[in-house]
Structure formats: structure tokens, C-alpha cells
Design a protein around this motif. Structure first.
Motif, PDB file in Angstrom:
ATOM      1  N   ALA A  15       0.832  -1.209   0.000  1.00  0.00           N
ATOM      2  CA  ALA A  15       0.000   0.000   0.000  1.00  0.00           C
ATOM      3  C   ALA A  15       0.864   1.255   0.000  1.00  0.00           C
ATOM      4  CB  ALA A  15      -0.936  -0.007   1.201  1.00  0.00           C
ATOM      5  N   LEU A  16       1.927   1.253   0.792  1.00  0.00           N
ATOM      6  CA  LEU A  16       2.828   2.399   0.836  1.00  0.00           C
ATOM      7  C   LEU A  16       3.519   2.592  -0.504  1.00  0.00           C
ATOM      8  CD1 LEU A  16       4.159   4.694   2.363  1.00  0.00           C
ATOM      9  CD2 LEU A  16       5.794   3.038   3.278  1.00  0.00           C
ATOM     10  N   LEU A  17       3.978   1.507  -1.107  1.00  0.00           N
ATOM     11  CA  LEU A  17       4.622   1.600  -2.414  1.00  0.00           C
ATOM     12  C   LEU A  17       3.654   2.141  -3.459  1.00  0.00           C
ATOM     13  CD1 LEU A  17       7.051   1.175  -4.233  1.00  0.00           C
ATOM     14  CD2 LEU A  17       6.336  -1.216  -4.489  1.00  0.00           C
ATOM     15  N   ALA A  18       2.417   1.699  -3.432  1.00  0.00           N
ATOM     16  CA  ALA A  18       1.412   2.200  -4.374  1.00  0.00           C
ATOM     17  C   ALA A  18       1.186   3.696  -4.181  1.00  0.00           C
ATOM     18  CB  ALA A  18       0.103   1.436  -4.203  1.00  0.00           C
ATOM     19  N   LEU A  28      12.675  10.032  -0.018  1.00  0.00           N
ATOM     20  CA  LEU A  28      12.074   9.163   0.990  1.00  0.00           C
ATOM     21  C   LEU A  28      12.979   9.138   2.222  1.00  0.00           C
ATOM     22  CD1 LEU A  28      11.225   6.102  -1.286  1.00  0.00           C
ATOM     23  CD2 LEU A  28       9.657   7.903  -0.539  1.00  0.00           C
ATOM     24  N   SER A  29      12.373   8.988   3.371  1.00  0.00           N
ATOM     25  CA  SER A  29      13.156   8.828   4.592  1.00  0.00           C
ATOM     26  C   SER A  29      13.670   7.388   4.669  1.00  0.00           C
ATOM     27  CB  SER A  29      12.297   9.128   5.823  1.00  0.00           C
ATOM     28  OG  SER A  29      11.317   8.114   5.978  1.00  0.00           O
ATOM     29  N   VAL A  30      14.623   7.171   5.537  1.00  0.00           N
ATOM     30  CA  VAL A  30      15.151   5.820   5.744  1.00  0.00           C
ATOM     31  C   VAL A  30      14.043   4.915   6.277  1.00  0.00           C
ATOM     32  CG1 VAL A  30      16.755   4.445   7.132  1.00  0.00           C
ATOM     33  CG2 VAL A  30      17.538   6.544   6.014  1.00  0.00           C
ATOM     34  N   ASP A  31      13.215   5.419   7.182  1.00  0.00           N
ATOM     35  CA  ASP A  31      12.134   4.606   7.739  1.00  0.00           C
ATOM     36  C   ASP A  31      11.120   4.196   6.671  1.00  0.00           C
ATOM     37  OD1 ASP A  31      13.192   4.646  10.293  1.00  0.00           O
ATOM     38  OD2 ASP A  31      11.961   6.335  10.952  1.00  0.00           O
ATOM     39  N   LEU A  37      10.808  -1.877   1.762  1.00  0.00           N
ATOM     40  CA  LEU A  37      11.691  -3.024   1.551  1.00  0.00           C
ATOM     41  C   LEU A  37      11.456  -4.144   2.564  1.00  0.00           C
ATOM     42  CD1 LEU A  37      15.074  -1.239   0.765  1.00  0.00           C
ATOM     43  CD2 LEU A  37      13.503  -2.335  -0.843  1.00  0.00           C
ATOM     44  N   GLU A  38      10.586  -3.886   3.540  1.00  0.00           N
ATOM     45  CA  GLU A  38      10.274  -4.847   4.590  1.00  0.00           C
ATOM     46  C   GLU A  38      11.538  -5.288   5.331  1.00  0.00           C
ATOM     47  OE1 GLU A  38       7.909  -8.002   2.936  1.00  0.00           O
ATOM     48  OE2 GLU A  38       6.485  -6.583   2.082  1.00  0.00           O
ATOM     49  N   CYS A  39      12.318  -4.297   5.749  1.00  0.00           N
ATOM     50  CA  CYS A  39      13.543  -4.576   6.503  1.00  0.00           C
ATOM     51  C   CYS A  39      13.685  -3.543   7.615  1.00  0.00           C
ATOM     52  CB  CYS A  39      14.764  -4.568   5.581  1.00  0.00           C
ATOM     53  SG  CYS A  39      15.196  -2.953   4.916  1.00  0.00           S
ATOM     54  N   HIS A  40      14.691  -3.709   8.423  1.00  0.00           N
ATOM     55  CA  HIS A  40      14.965  -2.777   9.520  1.00  0.00           C
ATOM     56  C   HIS A  40      15.711  -1.560   8.955  1.00  0.00           C
ATOM     57  CE1 HIS A  40      16.577  -1.277  13.331  1.00  0.00           C
ATOM     58  NE2 HIS A  40      15.541  -1.901  13.865  1.00  0.00           N
TER      59      HIS A  40
END
Length: 78
Positions: A15-18, A28-31, A37-40
Motif C-alpha cells: 500500500a505504501l509503495l502504491a 524518501l526517509s530511511v524509515d 523493503l520490509e527490513c529494519h
């Protein structure tokens, strides 16, 4: 069928990517990048440091990722 935490994370990421594709910000921020990317976030910092993730710039103390470069990266174009 119950929704798992992994499925919820993938749904939020998609949803965020869309939303980013529909109305792309300049950076884009790192967060936000980590969420897509579904990572930390620490993994995003590592990717920036080793050059795996293109388009990173430092703005003061913060790191921002060029949206155009990020989208090209995840689409396999960069």
C-alpha cells in the motif's frame, strides 16, 4: 482465515509503495524506505554505506533516498 503479521506487513508495504508511485515525493526517509523493503532501518543504512542502494543524499544529519532512484532500484533498473 486469520491474517498473519507477515501478511499485514506485506500489505502495508504494498500500500505504501502504491501511494509513493501515485504521488511520488522527491525523497524518501530511511524509515519509509525500510517499510517498503520490509527490513529494519539499519539495513537501509548499510545498503547506503556499501553503495547497494542508489540515490542517497545527506541532508544535514539525515539521509534521504531519491524516490526516482529508489523506484528504479526496486524495478530492477538501477
Amino acid at each position: 482465515m486469520p491474517t498473519t503479521a507477515l501478511t499485514q506487513t506485506q500489505t502495508a508495504s504494498a500500500a505504501l509503495l502504491a501511494a509513493i508511485r501515485e504521488n511520488p515525493p522527491a525523497f524518501l526517509s530511511v524509515d519509509t524506505t525500510a517499510t517498503v523493503l520490509e527490513c529494519h532501518p539499519s539495513n537501509v543504512y548499510k545498503m547506503v554505506a556499501n553503495g547497494t542502494l542508489p540515490g542517497a543524499v545527506r541532508v544535514g544529519r539525515a539521509i534521504r533516498i531519491s524516490t526516482a532512484a529508489f523506484l528504479a532500484f526496486i524495478d530492477g533498473e538501477g
